[in-house]
Design an enzyme around this catalytic site. Structure first.
Site: not given
Length: 360
Positions: A114, A161, A171, A231
């Site tokens: 997932y 978290r 969920r 980045f």
């Protein structure tokens, strides 16, 4: 070299908008599954259809679908090498989203799968763009295992978290294989009488996520371009700081656990070279190590993974950046990094919302 420094940023922005549009379809509760699944499977083909747009979405980000002809035109103006990467990742992510519409995350393997679909593929796609631009060596884009770990580390951190927020909104993304050893229902972990078991479950999942850190360090050590490095590195150090704050922390089941804004700014300013990132990783895994309860079922595994991270992160290297860059240059790199962190957080959250809704 100036041309190369501009083109990848444009490609990255188009990549973001394309995935934002894909995610908006996946998240739209007003689209029936018999319509949504084929759209997810075929979405990559819409990039080559100049007139395609979707005007029936009720989502807050529907503008990316309504103005998709503009996005797809910019996509088709990219070099073919960038187009191929974005289209391929878009196709794979659409297929993955469709797969998890009516599927629960049961095993740890499925948790990895997932997370691969919603975040690992983003890491793989970005890595291929970096290499295609020649800002980075070909190996950065070719080593999909390391790029996948970059995404999985961020995604698992978000899922860990956000336990309470996800529960309040119905969920569930903690893998059943883990939480079922500590409670009959995932929601039971939020009950005060179950707090000790809940924290043990939390610690086991954090230990699982920490296994990606060696891959993260290896990946970052290969990067040569400063803006690409920032980045990629900044979201990773934010993630390790977040896990350190969450480890053995009952507050995860009572409210929101976040790193302080000042702490986040310091991390952004410091994470400009591999030695600095290693020192940051070392600092936060030490913080976790000091909090490991001797009675925790995962304590041995946690100590083992921390030992492997320590071996790669021992302080001793120079802390200064490899090159001196102007504040404006670094600010641009920080902006891109913040965009990547925001994107991964936003798209994963939206994906989670619909997957859970599909289960209901």
């Amino acid at each position: 070299m100036i041309v190369f420094s501009l083109l990848p940023r444009h490609a990255v922005c188009i990549f973001y908008l394309v995935l934002r549009a894909l995610d908006t379809i996946e998240d739209d509760m007003t689209i029936s599954l018999d319509v949504k699944v084929p759209m997810l499977h075929e979405f990559h083909s819409y990039l080559y259809q100049p007139e395609w747009k979707y005007m029936e979405s009720k989502e807050k980000d529907r503008q990316v679908l309504e103005d998709f002809p503009t996005i797809s035109m910019e996509f088709r103006n990219l070099s073919k090498v960038y187009q191929d990467v974005i289209s391929d990742i878009c196709h794979k992510m659409g297929v993955g989203m469709a797969e998890f519409l009516e599927k629960k995350v049961d095993s740890q393997h499925e948790w990895d799968k997932y997370c691969h679909y919603v975040a690992g593929l983003v890491g793989i796609g970005l890595s291929r763009l970096f290499s295609a631009s020649e800002l980075e060596d070909p190996v950065v884009g070719q080593d999909t295992e390391l790029a996948n770990s970059m995404g999985l580390f961020l995604q698992k951190t978000n899922i860990i978290r956000d336990y309470l927020e996800d529960q309040l909104e119905g969920r569930e993304f903690w893998p059943r294989e883990v939480w079922s050893r500590y409670a009959k229902k995932l929601s039971d972990l939020a009950k005060p009488e179950n707090i000790d078991m809940a924290v043990q479950c939390l610690n086991e999942l954090i230990t699982n996520a920490l296994h990606h850190v060696p891959d993260v360090l290896t990946y970052l050590s290969r990067l040569k371009n400063q803006s690409v490095f920032n980045f990629c590195a900044i979201p990773q150090v934010m993630a390790i700081a977040t896990l350190a704050a969450c480890y053995n922390n009952k507050q995860v089941f009572r409210g929101v656990v976040k790193i302080r804004k000042g702490q986040a700014v310091t991390l952004m300013m410091d994470a400009t070279n591999i030695q600095a990132v290693k020192a940051i990783m070392y600092q936060y895994v030490e913080e976790i190590y000091q909090k490991i309860p001797s009675t925790d079922p995962s304590s041995n595994k946690t100590q083992q993974v921390i030992a492997s991270i320590r071996a790669m992160s021992l302080p001793g290297g120079p802390m200064a950046s490899r090159h001196h860059y102007s504040p404006i240059y670094l600010s641009c790199a920080m902006l891109l990094a913040a965009l990547s962190w925001q994107y991964l957080s936003t798209i994963s959250k939206a994906t989670e919302e619909y997957v859970q809704a599909g289960e209901n």
